[in-house]
Design a protein around this motif. Structure first.
Motif, PDB file in Angstrom:
ATOM      1  N   THR A 195      -7.670  -0.315   5.848  1.00  0.00           N
ATOM      2  CA  THR A 195      -7.535  -0.781   4.470  1.00  0.00           C
ATOM      3  C   THR A 195      -6.953  -2.190   4.422  1.00  0.00           C
ATOM      4  O   THR A 195      -7.411  -3.048   3.665  1.00  0.00           O
ATOM      5  CB  THR A 195      -6.651   0.180   3.657  1.00  0.00           C
ATOM      6  N   VAL A 196      -5.942  -2.448   5.247  1.00  0.00           N
ATOM      7  CA  VAL A 196      -5.354  -3.784   5.318  1.00  0.00           C
ATOM      8  C   VAL A 196      -6.408  -4.807   5.737  1.00  0.00           C
ATOM      9  O   VAL A 196      -6.509  -5.902   5.154  1.00  0.00           O
ATOM     10  CB  VAL A 196      -4.156  -3.797   6.291  1.00  0.00           C
ATOM     11  N   LEU A 197      -7.225  -4.473   6.733  1.00  0.00           N
ATOM     12  CA  LEU A 197      -8.266  -5.397   7.183  1.00  0.00           C
ATOM     13  C   LEU A 197      -9.313  -5.646   6.105  1.00  0.00           C
ATOM     14  O   LEU A 197      -9.811  -6.772   5.970  1.00  0.00           O
ATOM     15  CB  LEU A 197      -8.943  -4.849   8.438  1.00  0.00           C
ATOM     16  N   ARG A 198      -9.650  -4.613   5.352  1.00  0.00           N
ATOM     17  CA  ARG A 198     -10.609  -4.806   4.251  1.00  0.00           C
ATOM     18  C   ARG A 198     -10.054  -5.805   3.230  1.00  0.00           C
ATOM     19  O   ARG A 198     -10.791  -6.653   2.706  1.00  0.00           O
ATOM     20  CB  ARG A 198     -10.915  -3.472   3.582  1.00  0.00           C
ATOM     21  N   ILE A 199      -8.763  -5.690   2.916  1.00  0.00           N
ATOM     22  CA  ILE A 199      -8.141  -6.609   1.966  1.00  0.00           C
ATOM     23  C   ILE A 199      -8.132  -8.022   2.532  1.00  0.00           C
ATOM     24  O   ILE A 199      -8.487  -8.996   1.840  1.00  0.00           O
ATOM     25  CB  ILE A 199      -6.715  -6.154   1.622  1.00  0.00           C
ATOM     26  N   LEU A 200      -7.740  -8.166   3.801  1.00  0.00           N
ATOM     27  CA  LEU A 200      -7.712  -9.486   4.423  1.00  0.00           C
ATOM     28  C   LEU A 200      -9.106 -10.123   4.438  1.00  0.00           C
ATOM     29  O   LEU A 200      -9.247 -11.320   4.155  1.00  0.00           O
ATOM     30  CB  LEU A 200      -7.180  -9.371   5.857  1.00  0.00           C
ATOM     31  N   THR A 201     -10.107  -9.318   4.760  1.00  0.00           N
ATOM     32  CA  THR A 201     -11.477  -9.829   4.814  1.00  0.00           C
ATOM     33  C   THR A 201     -11.934 -10.292   3.433  1.00  0.00           C
ATOM     34  O   THR A 201     -12.524 -11.375   3.286  1.00  0.00           O
ATOM     35  CB  THR A 201     -12.428  -8.752   5.356  1.00  0.00           C
ATOM     36  N   ALA A 202     -11.647  -9.483   2.408  1.00  0.00           N
ATOM     37  CA  ALA A 202     -12.052  -9.841   1.048  1.00  0.00           C
ATOM     38  C   ALA A 202     -11.313 -11.058   0.519  1.00  0.00           C
ATOM     39  O   ALA A 202     -11.843 -11.816  -0.292  1.00  0.00           O
ATOM     40  CB  ALA A 202     -11.811  -8.647   0.114  1.00  0.00           C
ATOM     41  N   LEU A 210       0.829  -1.209   0.000  1.00  0.00           N
ATOM     42  CA  LEU A 210       0.000   0.000   0.000  1.00  0.00           C
ATOM     43  C   LEU A 210       0.864   1.259   0.000  1.00  0.00           C
ATOM     44  O   LEU A 210       0.506   2.269  -0.621  1.00  0.00           O
ATOM     45  CB  LEU A 210      -0.934   0.001   1.207  1.00  0.00           C
ATOM     46  N   ALA A 211       1.999   1.214   0.694  1.00  0.00           N
ATOM     47  CA  ALA A 211       2.900   2.375   0.702  1.00  0.00           C
ATOM     48  C   ALA A 211       3.458   2.637  -0.688  1.00  0.00           C
ATOM     49  O   ALA A 211       3.645   3.791  -1.095  1.00  0.00           O
ATOM     50  CB  ALA A 211       4.039   2.147   1.687  1.00  0.00           C
ATOM     51  N   ILE A 212       3.726   1.563  -1.432  1.00  0.00           N
ATOM     52  CA  ILE A 212       4.274   1.714  -2.788  1.00  0.00           C
ATOM     53  C   ILE A 212       3.202   2.179  -3.763  1.00  0.00           C
ATOM     54  O   ILE A 212       3.435   3.075  -4.576  1.00  0.00           O
ATOM     55  CB  ILE A 212       4.890   0.384  -3.261  1.00  0.00           C
ATOM     56  N   THR A 213       2.025   1.573  -3.687  1.00  0.00           N
ATOM     57  CA  THR A 213       0.972   1.888  -4.666  1.00  0.00           C
ATOM     58  C   THR A 213       0.266   3.205  -4.363  1.00  0.00           C
ATOM     59  O   THR A 213      -0.215   3.873  -5.276  1.00  0.00           O
ATOM     60  CB  THR A 213      -0.078   0.768  -4.701  1.00  0.00           C
ATOM     61  N   ALA A 258      -5.717   1.854  -2.487  1.00  0.00           N
ATOM     62  CA  ALA A 258      -6.273   0.543  -2.176  1.00  0.00           C
ATOM     63  C   ALA A 258      -6.562  -0.214  -3.472  1.00  0.00           C
ATOM     64  O   ALA A 258      -6.831   0.393  -4.511  1.00  0.00           O
ATOM     65  CB  ALA A 258      -7.560   0.699  -1.366  1.00  0.00           C
ATOM     66  N   PRO A 259      -6.515  -1.544  -3.440  1.00  0.00           N
ATOM     67  CA  PRO A 259      -6.819  -2.311  -4.654  1.00  0.00           C
ATOM     68  C   PRO A 259      -8.290  -2.238  -5.018  1.00  0.00           C
ATOM     69  O   PRO A 259      -9.152  -2.085  -4.147  1.00  0.00           O
ATOM     70  CB  PRO A 259      -6.416  -3.741  -4.273  1.00  0.00           C
TER      71      PRO A 259
END
Length: 317
Positions: free
Chosen positions: A304-311, A173-176, A179-180
């Motif tokens: 944001t990290v949790l949203r990605i993990l959940t998805a 996320l720091a590089i991009t 959020a995806p």
């Protein structure tokens, strides 16, 4: 005047926080549901041992570092910020997005610092990699893949994805910088219903793609982040010694008479200054407490990290 910090949770990672904060001269107290464990650390580090229920209202504590089982993080963080304490919460900051959102919202409402323990964002090799990317050394970043593999640790609440992937997702996320837009997960459970192997495939708004692979049933350790750009490729390999942790590959690929051709070049190892990521992370937390600046690893990033993990989580029967 230095902030007075308490550590809540004296387990494996909490112990690292305790020793590091003591070395920084800001450890004031430790706390754990296991009273004997807390008292042992208090005696060893010459600080106070405080019962968890009494910790939040203490006037002599400015901030709390939380290294609890993740199902307890959100409620503890809310209680802390509502009592005027700044917090650094280890990853994951909650097990559900709504709980994480409540904790971060409570910190904002009470004007408290909320920082997340995404410690690899403070690794000197990653900081240097980010600098190379920002300066255009790799060209336009097209693909990022990350492998975090090893044997253990095994948790009752966290699978391999939730336990291992937050570090890499934070770096990605720091590089991009975004959020995806697409997330696809794959997982395999061998021991019980929790994924021991997990893959995440992501696509970002600018077309950049990313793949993340985590495993806690792997026979060897791998800690490798690879960034593929239009001018060069870079690898941050945390298993390598300091002088080889960050490598840049200036391979060339081109078309010749309708056929693809390439040259493979030896890596250039980029000098990286020494320094423990946890020390640098906690120094950043202290700076944020004193300046009231938004942490590099904010609560919003953790959500944001949790949203990605959940998805990306695969449920096993």
């Amino acid at each position: 005047m230095k902030p007075r910090i308490a550590v809540l949770g004296c387990g494996y990672w909490g112990a690292n926080h305790i020793r590091t904060l003591k070395a920084l001269g800001v450890l004031h107290a430790v706390s754990d549901a296991n009273k004997a464990r807390a008292e042992g650390f208090a005696s060893e580090q010459d600080c106070l041992a405080i019962e968890p229920d009494a910790l939040f209202t203490r006037k002599d504590i400015d901030a709390i570092v939380m290294a609890l089982p993740p199902q307890f993080h959100a409620e503890a963080a809310i209680k802390a910020v509502e009592n005027g304490k700044d917090v650094l919460v280890e990853k994951p900051i909650a097990l559900t997005v709504p709980d994480a959102e409540r904790a971060v919202a409570a910190a904002k409402a009470n004007k408290r610092i909320f920082m997340t323990g995404h410690v690899l964002r403070f690794h000197p090799a990653f900081e240097k990699l980010k600098e190379l990317i920002d300066n255009g050394e790799l060209g336009e970043v097209k693909y990022i893949h990350s492998h975090r593999l090893g044997l253990g640790k095994f948790h009752t609440e966290n699978d391999a994805l939730w336990d291992l992937a937050p570090h890499d997702l934070s770096m990605i996320l720091a590089i991009t910088g975004s959020a995806p837009t697409e997330i696809r997960g794959e997982g395999a459970a061998l021991l019980d219903h929790q994924s021991d192997f997990a893959h995440l495939h992501m696509r970002f708004p600018n077309g950049l793609r990313s793949h993340l692979f985590t495993s806690r049933l792997n026979p060897y350790r791998e800690r490798r982040l690879t960034v593929v750009g239009t001018r060069a490729m870079a690898v941050f390999d945390d298993v390598e010694p300091w002088e080889r942790k960050l490598a840049v590959y200036r391979h060339a690929v081109w078309q010749d008479s309708g056929q693809w051709a390439f040259t493979a070049n030896e890596p250039t190892y980029i000098p990286v200054e020494g320094g423990m990521p946890l020390t640098r992370e906690l120094e950043h937390f202290l700076s944020c407490i004193q300046t009231r600046a938004e942490p590099r690893t904010s609560g919003e990033e953790a959500i944001t990290v949790l949203r990605i993990l959940t998805a990306g989580t695969v449920t096993h029967g």
